[in-house]
Design an enzyme around this catalytic site. Structure first.
Site, PDB file in Angstrom:
ATOM      1  N   ASP A 266      -5.362   0.236   8.903  1.00 30.92           N
ATOM      2  CA  ASP A 266      -3.985   0.725   8.855  1.00 30.92           C
ATOM      3  C   ASP A 266      -3.935   2.215   9.161  1.00 30.92           C
ATOM      4  O   ASP A 266      -4.973   2.870   9.292  1.00 30.92           O
ATOM      5  CB  ASP A 266      -3.350   0.431   7.475  1.00 30.92           C
ATOM      6  CG  ASP A 266      -4.348   0.556   6.316  1.00 30.92           C
ATOM      7  OD1 ASP A 266      -5.350   1.272   6.483  1.00 30.92           O
ATOM      8  OD2 ASP A 266      -4.128  -0.056   5.274  1.00 30.92           O
TER       9      ASP A 266
ATOM     10  N   ASP B 158      -0.966  -2.809  -6.948  1.00 35.01           N
ATOM     11  CA  ASP B 158       0.126  -3.801  -6.924  1.00 35.01           C
ATOM     12  C   ASP B 158      -0.283  -5.061  -6.145  1.00 35.01           C
ATOM     13  O   ASP B 158       0.564  -5.891  -5.817  1.00 35.01           O
ATOM     14  CB  ASP B 158       1.400  -3.190  -6.323  1.00 35.01           C
ATOM     15  CG  ASP B 158       1.226  -2.749  -4.866  1.00 35.01           C
ATOM     16  OD1 ASP B 158       0.115  -2.909  -4.311  1.00 35.01           O
ATOM     17  OD2 ASP B 158       2.204  -2.255  -4.281  1.00 35.01           O
TER      18      ASP B 158
ATOM     19  N   HIS C 220      -1.661  -5.112  -3.127  1.00 26.13           N
ATOM     20  CA  HIS C 220      -1.575  -5.041  -1.653  1.00 26.13           C
ATOM     21  C   HIS C 220      -2.958  -5.114  -1.023  1.00 26.13           C
ATOM     22  O   HIS C 220      -3.972  -4.746  -1.619  1.00 26.13           O
ATOM     23  CB  HIS C 220      -0.779  -3.826  -1.173  1.00 26.13           C
ATOM     24  CG  HIS C 220      -1.419  -2.493  -1.356  1.00 26.13           C
ATOM     25  ND1 HIS C 220      -0.788  -1.442  -1.994  1.00 26.13           N
ATOM     26  CD2 HIS C 220      -2.617  -2.004  -0.964  1.00 26.13           C
ATOM     27  CE1 HIS C 220      -1.576  -0.381  -1.969  1.00 26.13           C
ATOM     28  NE2 HIS C 220      -2.690  -0.704  -1.366  1.00 26.13           N
TER      29      HIS C 220
ATOM     30  N   GLU D 267       2.424  -4.863   1.407  1.00 27.58           N
ATOM     31  CA  GLU D 267       2.914  -4.751   0.041  1.00 27.58           C
ATOM     32  C   GLU D 267       3.448  -6.105  -0.436  1.00 27.58           C
ATOM     33  O   GLU D 267       3.646  -7.023   0.371  1.00 27.58           O
ATOM     34  CB  GLU D 267       4.030  -3.691  -0.005  1.00 27.58           C
ATOM     35  CG  GLU D 267       3.574  -2.278   0.366  1.00 27.58           C
ATOM     36  CD  GLU D 267       2.787  -1.578  -0.756  1.00 27.58           C
ATOM     37  OE1 GLU D 267       2.199  -2.276  -1.616  1.00 27.58           O
ATOM     38  OE2 GLU D 267       2.747  -0.342  -0.749  1.00 27.58           O
TER      39      GLU D 267
HETATM   40  C1  F6R Z   1      -6.774   1.429   2.980  1.00 25.12           C
HETATM   41  C2  F6R Z   1      -6.019   0.253   2.581  1.00 25.12           C
HETATM   42  C3  F6R Z   1      -5.511   0.075   1.189  1.00 25.12           C
HETATM   43  C4  F6R Z   1      -6.516   0.469   0.121  1.00 25.12           C
HETATM   44  C5  F6R Z   1      -5.893   0.272  -1.260  1.00 25.12           C
HETATM   45  C6  F6R Z   1      -6.812   0.705  -2.360  1.00 25.12           C
HETATM   46  O1  F6R Z   1      -7.134   1.345   4.342  1.00 25.12           O
HETATM   47  O2  F6R Z   1      -5.773  -0.550   3.403  1.00 25.12           O
HETATM   48  O3  F6R Z   1      -5.173  -1.277   1.016  1.00 25.12           O
HETATM   49  O4  F6R Z   1      -7.673  -0.307   0.252  1.00 25.12           O
HETATM   50  O5  F6R Z   1      -4.707   1.009  -1.333  1.00 25.12           O
HETATM   51  O6  F6R Z   1      -6.995   2.092  -2.276  1.00 25.12           O
HETATM   52  P1  F6R Z   1      -8.093   2.837  -3.147  1.00 25.12           P
HETATM   53  O7  F6R Z   1      -9.405   2.316  -2.696  1.00 25.12           O
HETATM   54  O8  F6R Z   1      -7.907   4.282  -2.806  1.00 25.12           O
HETATM   55  O9  F6R Z   1      -7.801   2.510  -4.564  1.00 25.12           O
END
Ligand code: F6R
Length: 260
Positions: free
Chosen positions: A67, A136, A138, A143
């Site tokens: 992303d 959450d 995701h 989301e």
């Molecule tokens: C990042 C991504 C997000 C993260 C998620 C967890 O490329 O796609 O889904 O993997 O937000 O983030 P952290 O690891 O910072 O808790």
């Protein structure tokens, strides 16, 4: 789905690096890379082994990020293109022209998703996709409420995710609202999904994803539809898993030939 509850973040990093390296040694040419905090210990482990001369050759390996933020100035240090170069691909010696991400240029946004899907297809698809999970539920930046069949497209972050990610920026106001993200359907096309989850903030989301119902309300529950998922988690992230003793038994009794 294979869930592996491990003793520490360091063990998650070592096993995560083992999975990526085994794939590369076995001929995997395309790696899918998550950003965020969770994969960093795994990325550091890969870099350490590479610098020690015991890692595989990354010649010819191509990388695709999950992303990208929309609305940051080009080259912003928190853009995912800059982040993945800094945290992994530059230290591994993978040149920038072999590292791809969704293109956040405002002029091309309406077609950015389609173009990224085409690039993924042209590369032959992702061999191993590293994933983190949002508090959450995701997955990438899909989301809650995202279609389980979605492809790469523009999405709006929830306030919870923007607050979670504010630690990378000066303030909450600086966190972009929009992102381009691989869809859940895109992620399901990767041949092997490697979900890393560490810390108490991930316990509820991980339990919902692994043991809850398949639902767009917990996007990561889509992993239940994939034939080859490995979940590596530390004790605090595993705390909400009802079947964690069983997962430990399965891993302990795993035949050596099976691999992850
Ligand atoms: C990042 C991504 C997000 C993260 C998620 C967890 O490329 O796609 O889904 O993997 O937000 O983030 P952290 O690891 O910072 O808790």
């Amino acid at each position: 789905m294979e869930v592996v509850p491990l003793a520490s973040v360091e063990e998650v990093a070592r096993l995560g690096a083992d999975v990526v390296e085994a794939a590369v040694r076995g001929g995997a040419g395309v790696l899918g890379l998550a950003t965020g905090s969770t994969p960093l210990p795994t990325y550091r482990e890969l870099i350490g082994r590479h610098l020690d001369g015991i890692g595989p050759s990354y010649d010819g390996v191509r990388c695709f990020t999950l992303d990208e933020y929309v609305g940051l100035p080009a080259g912003h240090p928190e853009s995912y293109r800059a982040t993945i170069a800094r945290e992994l691909t530059d230290p591994l010696g993978i040149p920038a022209d072999r590292v791809h991400g969704p293109d956040p240029d405002p002029a091309g946004l309406p077609t950015a998703g389609e173009r990224y899907e085409a690039a993924l297809r042209a590369a032959g698809g992702v061999d191993v996709q590293v994933l983190g999970i949002g508090s959450d539920g995701h997955l990438a930046f899909n989301e809650p409420g995202s279609s389980l069949a979605s492809l790469t497209r523009l999405k709006t972050l929830t306030e919870e995710t923007r607050r979670d990610n504010a630690r990378f920026f000066g303030s909450l106001d600086e966190v972009p609202r929009h992102v381009l993200t691989q869809g859940l359907g895109t992620i399901l096309r990767s041949r092997h999904l490697l979900l890393l989850a560490t810390g108490p903030g991930k316990a509820a989301a991980l339990a919902a994803a692994v043991e809850g119902p398949l639902t767009a309300s917990c996007p990561a529950s889509v992993l239940q539809l994939h034939p080859h998922v490995t979940v590596l988690c530390d004790p605090s992230a595993a705390a909400g898993l009802e079947r964690r003793d069983h997962y430990r038994e399965v891993y302990a009794a795993k035949p050596a030939w099976q691999g992850l």
